[in-house]
Every structure is written in C-alpha cells, then in structure tokens.
Design a protein around this motif. Structure first.
Motif, PDB file in Angstrom:
ATOM      1  N   UNK A  55       1.423 -10.057  -0.589  1.00  0.00           N
ATOM      2  CA  UNK A  55       0.662  -8.988   0.065  1.00  0.00           C
ATOM      3  C   UNK A  55       1.543  -8.197   1.023  1.00  0.00           C
ATOM      4  N   UNK A  56       2.373  -8.900   1.785  1.00  0.00           N
ATOM      5  CA  UNK A  56       3.267  -8.241   2.736  1.00  0.00           C
ATOM      6  C   UNK A  56       4.266  -7.353   2.002  1.00  0.00           C
ATOM      7  N   UNK A  57       4.833  -7.860   0.925  1.00  0.00           N
ATOM      8  CA  UNK A  57       5.810  -7.074   0.164  1.00  0.00           C
ATOM      9  C   UNK A  57       5.171  -5.794  -0.360  1.00  0.00           C
ATOM     10  N   UNK A  58       3.973  -5.902  -0.923  1.00  0.00           N
ATOM     11  CA  UNK A  58       3.296  -4.701  -1.441  1.00  0.00           C
ATOM     12  C   UNK A  58       2.998  -3.713  -0.318  1.00  0.00           C
ATOM     13  N   UNK A  62       5.052   0.280   0.572  1.00  0.00           N
ATOM     14  CA  UNK A  62       4.353   1.571   0.651  1.00  0.00           C
ATOM     15  C   UNK A  62       4.778   2.387   1.869  1.00  0.00           C
ATOM     16  N   UNK A  63       5.419   1.752   2.839  1.00  0.00           N
ATOM     17  CA  UNK A  63       5.801   2.451   4.064  1.00  0.00           C
ATOM     18  C   UNK A  63       7.107   3.205   3.881  1.00  0.00           C
ATOM     19  N   UNK A  71      11.337  -1.660   2.162  1.00  0.00           N
ATOM     20  CA  UNK A  71      11.308  -2.753   1.193  1.00  0.00           C
ATOM     21  C   UNK A  71      11.246  -2.108  -0.183  1.00  0.00           C
ATOM     22  N   UNK A  72      12.223  -2.435  -1.035  1.00  0.00           N
ATOM     23  CA  UNK A  72      12.307  -1.846  -2.372  1.00  0.00           C
ATOM     24  C   UNK A  72      11.684  -2.722  -3.446  1.00  0.00           C
ATOM     25  N   UNK A  73      11.786  -4.044  -3.283  1.00  0.00           N
ATOM     26  CA  UNK A  73      11.318  -4.952  -4.328  1.00  0.00           C
ATOM     27  C   UNK A  73      11.140  -6.334  -3.722  1.00  0.00           C
ATOM     28  N   UNK A 122       1.166   0.529  11.914  1.00  0.00           N
ATOM     29  CA  UNK A 122      -0.217   0.278  12.338  1.00  0.00           C
ATOM     30  C   UNK A 122      -1.195   1.210  11.626  1.00  0.00           C
ATOM     31  N   UNK A 123      -0.792   2.456  11.414  1.00  0.00           N
ATOM     32  CA  UNK A 123      -1.655   3.403  10.694  1.00  0.00           C
ATOM     33  C   UNK A 123      -1.927   2.939   9.269  1.00  0.00           C
ATOM     34  N   UNK A 124      -1.048   2.092   8.749  1.00  0.00           N
ATOM     35  CA  UNK A 124      -1.220   1.547   7.409  1.00  0.00           C
ATOM     36  C   UNK A 124      -1.730   0.094   7.445  1.00  0.00           C
TER      37      UNK A 124
END
Length: 164
Positions: A55-58, A62-63, A71-73, A122-124
């Motif tokens: 979940x954290x990676x996904x 997106x940021x 984070x690319x992958x 935080x906005x995300x």
C-alpha cells in the motif's frame, strides 16, 4: 544482488541498519542511477507488514514533488521486499548540520521546502510518521528531499496502528 534484480547494476552500499540496506544502482534500461532499498528478509513473512508495504509503495509512487524522493517501483524477490527510488546525490541533513552554524535565511528556506513536501504528502493522505534529520537528504544544490516513507500510515490511521 545483481542475479536477484538483473535489470540493475549494483554499484555500492549507501546505508544499512537492522531493517535493511540501501544501494546505489544503475537501472540498465533507462541508463539512470537509482537507489534500491532492500528490507530484511524476515519482514516479508508478516502478511500485515507485506500488505502495508504494498500500500505504501503504491501511494508513494503517485507522489511527484521536488522535495520528496520519488518511488519508481517495488516488489519482492527471494523473500526480500524492495523499493526502487530516485537517487539523490548528497547527504542527510543530520550530517550536513552537525556542528555547523546554519544561517537563518538558509534554515527558513529548508524548513519551507520540507513543509511543502510534507504538505503534498498529506494532501494525498500520507503521513510520514518517522520524520527526522536522517530522513531528509540535501541534494547537490542544498535542496531538501524527504525520504524513508517506508514507515508511513494514512492520515485516517490512529497513532496506535502499527506501521512498517
């Protein structure tokens, strides 16, 4: 490591601790340097930790903000979870500031950029959770880049919720 992640040439160890290690690598297909954080093998055996990691990676992928390490992958290979991230040539703010007097103007600029990056996260719906001077890298232009979001929680989680 090259055999486990053949798309990358592992160049050197950047940092390590009990939870894993970060390596400087070259991503062959795009001819760029990246940082790969490989977590300790035992962590992937905990289903709750693995779910939180995914979940954290996904969420982090997106940021896109100039003061956050991208984070690319991510994935799991040979029971080891890993993140592929933007490589930031520089050093942690912790080492940059140790024993040094930092000008007020530079301090306020750094704080402003750090707050901008955190506000974007935080906005995300992402809360860092373990922010400290060692999690903020200064690039070659002395601009802060916040990293180590591997231990995040969403804004809706309580403080008691365990996080990776």
């Amino acid at each position: 490591m090259n055999a486990l992640l053949p798309a990358f040439d592992f160049k050197s160890l950047i940092a390590s601790d009990h939870s894993g290690a970060v390596y400087l690598c070259n991503q062959r297909s795009l001819e760029r340097d990246v940082a790969i954080k490989i977590l300790a093998p035992g962590l992937s055996r905990d289903p709750a930790f693995r779910l939180r990691f995914e979940e954290t990676a996904r969420s982090m992928a997106k940021l896109n903000h100039p003061n956050l390490i991208r984070v690319f992958d991510s994935g799991c290979v040979d029971s080891m979870l890993y993140f592929v991230m933007e490589f930031v040539p520089g050093k942690p703010l912790e080492r940059s500031a140790r024993g040094q007097l930092v000008e007020f103007r530079q301090t306020t600029q750094l704080l402003s950029h750090i707050c901008d990056g955190l506000a974007h996260a935080h906005q995300h719906g992402i809360v860092h959770g373990t922010l400290g001077l060692s999690n903020i890298l200064l690039n070659q232009k002395a601009e802060p880049k916040i990293g180590n979001f591997g231990f995040t929680r969403s804004a809706g989680d309580s403080l008691e919720t365990p996080s990776p």
